[in-house]
Motif scaffolding. Sequence first.
Motif, PDB file in Angstrom:
ATOM      1  N   TYR A 122      -5.642 -14.250 -27.920  1.00 28.48           N
ATOM      2  CA  TYR A 122      -6.149 -15.563 -27.534  1.00 28.48           C
ATOM      3  C   TYR A 122      -5.720 -15.880 -26.108  1.00 28.48           C
ATOM      4  O   TYR A 122      -4.790 -15.284 -25.554  1.00 28.48           O
ATOM      5  N   ARG A 134      -8.622 -23.504 -26.122  1.00 25.74           N
ATOM      6  CA  ARG A 134      -8.136 -22.220 -26.624  1.00 25.74           C
ATOM      7  C   ARG A 134      -9.338 -21.354 -27.010  1.00 25.74           C
ATOM      8  O   ARG A 134     -10.265 -21.825 -27.677  1.00 25.74           O
ATOM      9  N   ASN A 136     -10.510 -17.426 -28.549  1.00 28.59           N
ATOM     10  CA  ASN A 136     -10.169 -16.121 -29.115  1.00 28.59           C
ATOM     11  C   ASN A 136     -10.719 -15.025 -28.198  1.00 28.59           C
ATOM     12  O   ASN A 136     -11.785 -15.175 -27.597  1.00 28.59           O
TER      13      ASN A 136
END
Length: 423
Positions: A122, A134, A136
């Motif tokens: 991440y 955020r 991935n």
Amino acid sequence: METVIAFIVIFGTLVAFHEFGHFLFAKRAGIMVREFAIGFGPKIIAIRKGETLYTIRLLPLGGYVRMAGEDFDTVELQPGYRVGLLIGRSGEVEKIYLNRNVANPDVLFLETESSDLEKELYIEGYDDEGQLVRYNVSRKAIILEKGQETLIAPYDRQFESKSVGSRAMAIFAGPLFNFILAFFIFLAIGLLQGVPISEPTNEPIISEVKAGSPAQMAGMEEGDYIKVVDGKPVSTWMEFSKVIQDNPEVPLQFEVDRNGERVKLEIIPATVKEKGKEFGRIGVVYESPVEKNPLKAVAFGAEQTYTWFMRIFELLGMLVTGKFSIDALSGPVGIYKATEEVAQFGIYSLMNWAAILSINLGIMNLLPLPALDGGRLLFFLIEAIRGKPVSKQKEGMVHFVGIMLLMVLMLVVTWNDIQQFFF
């Protein structure tokens, strides 16, 4: 020119097969292989296929397989570092730009707060609006910096993530493949040239006379049975050969049995220089009768591989005990000159030489010395006994010192070769 080509083909094949062993077992263990290289120095040819870059480099004196996680090639994004992200349709980051100037309008920029490109995969940071976001990261994400592309290496694809057994096998496979290559070369010789029907009789019977050689110019023929050289009877090939070697440029009187008739010849051995010494040669070959049998060729390949393995191993033992001088060792120059000599005796002699060199390369790499495969295997053994690995810093220092010592040894051996062959 022919010698140069033969040297490059032989040495390149040996190195390629060695590195293919590392490559194959690394891939079987699930390790990402970043580069498969033949040679060192600047790239001449570079082709990317999948996650691996295949290269041929300028100096044909070795090669390497670069595995993910082996040389601290993972990227860590420090807090506060500004990066560009290209998000794929799956919503995961597919490309990470470390350059500050990116023309692609689809790239999102953020100031990194935290990240993990190995395990959790991440990136978290602040976008241009100051929001903490955020994302991935895809397991196949690419990092771009100054035009260079690097695949990220999730921890389970790195060398250090694998068991001791898997890592050891990936390293041991290089020397192992050199022994396998030697077996197949000897097998090919047995299939194409034939396998000796019986043990050599060692009688001084001429099997072949080389074109343009002193022997041919003097009238020696295939099948001649040498009886007398320079007034002295000879009964074995070794006796006959020794007289020739000890008398370069000296006219020698021969008596040979040719179909029951005594024939007298005068031959002046030509001079050849090996390891700083001069020897005589007249250009004849001794070979025992052969037969072509596939099953016997397989046995011949295995027998020759084992025989030469033991001979080279014994020579190493003599070197350790001082019975064998370091001056007798050869580097690239010595191997090149030996290849030049062997090439004069035809393709089968070159194949035999290549097989012997392959076995030698395998054994040398298995020596428990720093920077060699054997040195790395020794560290794996220590890890297996201790239950935990030696720190990378300590192991790296040991290998660095080993590389320096090997370079010094290579320079000494090469200088000896140059003095012996050219002065």
